[in-house]
Design a protein around this motif. Structure first.
Motif, PDB file in Angstrom:
ATOM      1  N   CYS A 113      -8.594  -9.860 -34.437  1.00  0.00           N
ATOM      2  CA  CYS A 113      -8.693 -11.320 -34.486  1.00  0.00           C
ATOM      3  C   CYS A 113      -9.531 -11.865 -33.337  1.00  0.00           C
ATOM      4  O   CYS A 113     -10.351 -12.766 -33.523  1.00  0.00           O
ATOM      5  N   ARG A 114      -9.343 -11.322 -32.138  1.00  0.00           N
ATOM      6  CA  ARG A 114     -10.092 -11.873 -31.003  1.00  0.00           C
ATOM      7  C   ARG A 114     -11.565 -11.479 -31.038  1.00  0.00           C
ATOM      8  O   ARG A 114     -12.395 -12.108 -30.382  1.00  0.00           O
ATOM      9  N   LEU A 115     -11.910 -10.459 -31.830  1.00  0.00           N
ATOM     10  CA  LEU A 115     -13.309 -10.069 -31.962  1.00  0.00           C
ATOM     11  C   LEU A 115     -13.975 -10.672 -33.193  1.00  0.00           C
ATOM     12  O   LEU A 115     -15.101 -10.300 -33.534  1.00  0.00           O
ATOM     13  N   GLY A 116     -13.296 -11.612 -33.843  1.00  0.00           N
ATOM     14  CA  GLY A 116     -13.955 -12.353 -34.916  1.00  0.00           C
ATOM     15  C   GLY A 116     -13.595 -11.952 -36.329  1.00  0.00           C
ATOM     16  O   GLY A 116     -14.240 -12.410 -37.282  1.00  0.00           O
ATOM     17  N   TRP A 117     -12.578 -11.114 -36.510  1.00  0.00           N
ATOM     18  CA  TRP A 117     -12.153 -10.730 -37.875  1.00  0.00           C
ATOM     19  C   TRP A 117     -11.375 -11.908 -38.447  1.00  0.00           C
ATOM     20  O   TRP A 117     -10.216 -12.123 -38.129  1.00  0.00           O
ATOM     21  N   ASP A 118     -12.019 -12.668 -39.301  1.00  0.00           N
ATOM     22  CA  ASP A 118     -11.407 -13.880 -39.834  1.00  0.00           C
ATOM     23  C   ASP A 118     -10.910 -13.714 -41.263  1.00  0.00           C
ATOM     24  O   ASP A 118     -10.568 -14.705 -41.929  1.00  0.00           O
ATOM     25  N   GLY A 214     -17.934  -7.615 -45.907  1.00  0.00           N
ATOM     26  CA  GLY A 214     -18.698  -8.832 -45.698  1.00  0.00           C
ATOM     27  C   GLY A 214     -19.729  -8.642 -44.601  1.00  0.00           C
ATOM     28  O   GLY A 214     -19.424  -8.166 -43.503  1.00  0.00           O
ATOM     29  N   ALA A 215     -20.973  -9.044 -44.900  1.00  0.00           N
ATOM     30  CA  ALA A 215     -22.068  -8.837 -43.949  1.00  0.00           C
ATOM     31  C   ALA A 215     -21.828  -9.569 -42.635  1.00  0.00           C
ATOM     32  O   ALA A 215     -22.109  -9.039 -41.558  1.00  0.00           O
ATOM     33  N   GLY A 216     -21.305 -10.793 -42.725  1.00  0.00           N
ATOM     34  CA  GLY A 216     -21.094 -11.570 -41.507  1.00  0.00           C
ATOM     35  C   GLY A 216     -20.084 -10.930 -40.583  1.00  0.00           C
ATOM     36  O   GLY A 216     -20.300 -10.855 -39.364  1.00  0.00           O
ATOM     37  N   LEU A 217     -18.959 -10.454 -41.129  1.00  0.00           N
ATOM     38  CA  LEU A 217     -17.934  -9.816 -40.317  1.00  0.00           C
ATOM     39  C   LEU A 217     -18.462  -8.536 -39.695  1.00  0.00           C
ATOM     40  O   LEU A 217     -18.252  -8.267 -38.501  1.00  0.00           O
ATOM     41  N   LEU A 218     -19.162  -7.724 -40.463  1.00  0.00           N
ATOM     42  CA  LEU A 218     -19.706  -6.477 -39.936  1.00  0.00           C
ATOM     43  C   LEU A 218     -20.717  -6.743 -38.817  1.00  0.00           C
ATOM     44  O   LEU A 218     -20.737  -6.030 -37.807  1.00  0.00           O
ATOM     45  N   ALA A 219     -21.537  -7.779 -38.988  1.00  0.00           N
ATOM     46  CA  ALA A 219     -22.518  -8.112 -37.943  1.00  0.00           C
ATOM     47  C   ALA A 219     -21.825  -8.588 -36.667  1.00  0.00           C
ATOM     48  O   ALA A 219     -22.234  -8.237 -35.558  1.00  0.00           O
ATOM     49  N   ARG A 220     -20.754  -9.374 -36.824  1.00  0.00           N
ATOM     50  CA  ARG A 220     -20.012  -9.822 -35.641  1.00  0.00           C
ATOM     51  C   ARG A 220     -19.396  -8.648 -34.898  1.00  0.00           C
ATOM     52  O   ARG A 220     -19.462  -8.562 -33.663  1.00  0.00           O
ATOM     53  N   LEU A 221     -18.788  -7.733 -35.630  1.00  0.00           N
ATOM     54  CA  LEU A 221     -18.180  -6.574 -34.998  1.00  0.00           C
ATOM     55  C   LEU A 221     -19.242  -5.695 -34.339  1.00  0.00           C
ATOM     56  O   LEU A 221     -19.008  -5.119 -33.265  1.00  0.00           O
ATOM     57  N   SER A 222     -20.409  -5.586 -34.967  1.00  0.00           N
ATOM     58  CA  SER A 222     -21.496  -4.819 -34.362  1.00  0.00           C
ATOM     59  C   SER A 222     -21.909  -5.441 -33.035  1.00  0.00           C
ATOM     60  O   SER A 222     -22.131  -4.734 -32.041  1.00  0.00           O
ATOM     61  N   ARG A 223     -22.018  -6.752 -33.018  1.00  0.00           N
ATOM     62  CA  ARG A 223     -22.394  -7.450 -31.783  1.00  0.00           C
ATOM     63  C   ARG A 223     -21.346  -7.236 -30.693  1.00  0.00           C
ATOM     64  O   ARG A 223     -21.677  -7.036 -29.521  1.00  0.00           O
ATOM     65  N   GLU A 224     -20.062  -7.268 -31.082  1.00  0.00           N
ATOM     66  CA  GLU A 224     -18.994  -7.066 -30.100  1.00  0.00           C
ATOM     67  C   GLU A 224     -19.021  -5.628 -29.557  1.00  0.00           C
ATOM     68  O   GLU A 224     -18.784  -5.402 -28.363  1.00  0.00           O
ATOM     69  N   ALA A 225     -19.310  -4.669 -30.423  1.00  0.00           N
ATOM     70  CA  ALA A 225     -19.398  -3.276 -29.961  1.00  0.00           C
ATOM     71  C   ALA A 225     -20.569  -3.106 -28.996  1.00  0.00           C
ATOM     72  O   ALA A 225     -20.445  -2.437 -27.961  1.00  0.00           O
ATOM     73  N   GLU A 226     -21.697  -3.704 -29.316  1.00  0.00           N
ATOM     74  CA  GLU A 226     -22.863  -3.608 -28.440  1.00  0.00           C
ATOM     75  C   GLU A 226     -22.591  -4.242 -27.082  1.00  0.00           C
ATOM     76  O   GLU A 226     -22.991  -3.715 -26.039  1.00  0.00           O
ATOM     77  N   ALA A 227     -21.879  -5.379 -27.089  1.00  0.00           N
ATOM     78  CA  ALA A 227     -21.560  -6.049 -25.835  1.00  0.00           C
ATOM     79  C   ALA A 227     -20.671  -5.195 -24.944  1.00  0.00           C
ATOM     80  O   ALA A 227     -20.633  -5.394 -23.721  1.00  0.00           O
ATOM     81  N   ARG A 228     -19.950  -4.240 -25.552  1.00  0.00           N
ATOM     82  CA  ARG A 228     -19.074  -3.343 -24.783  1.00  0.00           C
ATOM     83  C   ARG A 228     -19.706  -1.975 -24.574  1.00  0.00           C
ATOM     84  O   ARG A 228     -19.022  -1.015 -24.249  1.00  0.00           O
ATOM     85  N   HIS A 229     -21.053  -1.927 -24.789  1.00  0.00           N
ATOM     86  CA  HIS A 229     -21.828  -0.708 -24.547  1.00  0.00           C
ATOM     87  C   HIS A 229     -21.381   0.455 -25.425  1.00  0.00           C
ATOM     88  O   HIS A 229     -21.436   1.625 -25.023  1.00  0.00           O
ATOM     89  N   LEU A 230     -20.940   0.144 -26.640  1.00  0.00           N
ATOM     90  CA  LEU A 230     -20.556   1.173 -27.608  1.00  0.00           C
ATOM     91  C   LEU A 230     -21.683   1.295 -28.635  1.00  0.00           C
ATOM     92  O   LEU A 230     -21.594   0.818 -29.770  1.00  0.00           O
TER      93      LEU A 230
END
Length: 487
Positions: A113-118, A214-230
């Motif tokens: 939820c805090r990483l944008g899974w809506d 959903g493309a939007g959710l996957l893109a948000r999670l990708s961005r969050e992973a990148e921000a954490r150097h994953l």
């Protein structure tokens, strides 16, 4: 004073029917005797109105009320007050088996939820992610039915009003959707506070890749992973987002890696973006090739981006070449942008040349931009030709501008001639502007002449101004004269 849930109040105050088959005395006799004598019963609504919430928010004194206000779904503050703290307490205290397995599910839900899974959280995602929130010992002790038991525990209601993982209503019809849950609002807020800086474990990202839709959710999670150097997880999720229709996911990663100084990773992502059909990927590649000194490769990628509708890279490279003194290269790129239906690059290059005093080059580039369909350079070109003494060229350019749908160039030239004292030419050009459907040109010139005392000239222009579609012209002249006290 006492508080009761509605169902309990009804049970306690409803008399037992005569002839009730149950043996023994009435178990609620004394409670009923007390409650029916209550002088006032206040029934608290399931949810509060917006005005009540504003009043509550304005108090701002009680931290519990404030937390309930901001952590309640559908304005159900009472339910949060009744169960929110207990939900948080149960979560924090669930450290050992079997309670720790429910805690693992809830922790995964908090991170999602805090990483944008809506969207509703699939049971499969919670099951697959849970292992990352457990110790080796806890995972070893888990029996074959650990997930079923943990899910039931997480869905058990506290105070009969709220559960950590709540059911999700069907989109249409009655009942709950199977195999999905949503996190209780209070625990969502609690998780954002206590896990603010926590990096979700690797099983979380693997489960997200397997179950997120959903493309939007996957893109948000990708961005969050990148921000954490994953990086690996970010790339995997970006690929899924692209496959789901978000062609900008790889471009997003390319830009993030470029900002982080990982040019090699940025170029790899940009190539994946361009292969996936996002022209911005080619643009990013162009900037990266230019920075690396590969000017030919940069131009090639910029042309590919422009061919797909993104001319930003061509304009950017044009400006860099101009600043570096490569005037021929800058002009070539501006022409390529114009061929890609972006004549504005030629206009910007012309303006840059004009600022350096290269008027001849500026005039030529303004002309090329105008010929490519950009209406904005005509005024600059008209002024430039007039200042250089080429009055015939200025008028010819104004005629071309009017033919292209920009009659204001005639008006601009009329004002230049007026300031130079050539009123006859100014009037002729204003009439040409009016004929080209600039209906205010004659009125503006008439008002100027009226202010300078040429009353006869102003009246001469006001009549054709009205005929050209500006009926206010005579009336505005009369108004000005009345203000001066003239009849």
């Amino acid at each position: 004073m006492a508080t009761l849930w509605d169902a309990a109040f009804t049970d306690l105050t409803t008399p037992r029917p005569q002839g009730h088959p149950a043996d023994g005395a009435d178990p609620h006799f004394h409670a009923r005797t007390l409650l029916v004598r209550a002088t006032e019963v206040v029934r608290v609504p399931p949810a509060f109105h917006a005005r009540d919430l504003r009043a509550l928010d304005s108090l701002g004194k009680d931290p519990t009320l404030t937390a309930a206000l901001h952590a309640s779904r559908d304005s159900k503050i009472t339910q949060t007050l009744a169960a929110g703290l207990q939900l948080a307490d149960r979560f924090e205290s669930a450290q050992k088996p079997p309670a720790c397995y429910a805690r693992a599910l809830i922790s995964a839900a908090m991170d999602a939820c805090r990483l944008g899974w809506d969207a509703p959280l699939p049971d499969g995602f919670l099951r697959d992610a849970a292992s990352g929130y457990l110790t080796d010992e806890q995972r070893t002790e888990a029996g074959p039915g650990w997930f079923t038991s943990a899910l039931a525990d997480a869905r058990a209601q506290v105070q009969r009003v709220a559960a950590a993982l709540e059911p999700v209503p069907r989109r249409d019809g009655m009942g709950a959707r199977p195999d999905v849950s949503r996190l209780a609002d209070y625990l969502d807020a609690h998780g954002r506070a206590v896990r603010e800086h926590a990096v979700p474990p690797q099983p979380f990202w693997a489960a997200a890749a397997a179950h997120a839709e959903g493309a939007g959710l996957l893109a948000r999670l990708s961005r969050e992973a990148e921000a954490r150097h994953l990086g690996d997880d970010a790339e995997r999720l970006a690929g899924l987002a692209t496959a789901a229709g978000d062609h900008g996911a790889h471009t997003m990663l390319a830009e993030m890696r470029e900002r982080a100084g990982d040019w090699q990773g940025a170029e790899r992502m940009a190539r994946l973006a361009s292969d996936g059909g996002d022209p911005r990927g080619c643009a990013v590649l162009a900037w990266l090739r230019e920075r690396a000194g590969d000017h030919e490769g940069a131009e090639r990628m910029a042309r590919l981006a422009a061919g797909a509708g993104d001319t930003d890279a061509l304009r950017s490279l044009m400006e860099k070449r101009e600043q570096a003194g490569d005037r021929l290269g800058a002009e070539r790129l501006a022409r390529l942008a114009a061929e890609a239906r972006d004549p504005g690059a030629l206009r910007r290059l012309a303006r840059a040349r004009e600022r350096t005093g290269d008027t001849e080059s500026a005039e030529r580039l303004y002309g090329l931009a105008a010929g490519a369909g950009d209406k904005r350079p005509y005024n600059a070109l008209v002024r430039r030709l007039e200042r250089s003494g080429n009055g015939r060229g200025a008028e010819e350019t104004a005629r071309m501008a009017a033919d292209a749908g920009n009659p204001r160039c005639y008006t601009t030239l009329a004002w230049i001639r007026e300031r130079a004292g050539d009123r006859q030419a100014a009037e002729r050009l204003a009439r040409l502007a009016a004929d080209a459907e600039d209906r205010h040109a004659l009125r503006e010139l008439a008002e100027l002449w009226e202010r300078t005392g040429d009353r006869h000239g102003a009246e001469r222009l006001a009549r054709p101004a009205a005929e050209a579609g500006d009926p206010d012209a005579p009336r505005r002249l009369d108004w000005r004269r009345q203000r001066r006290g003239e009849g």
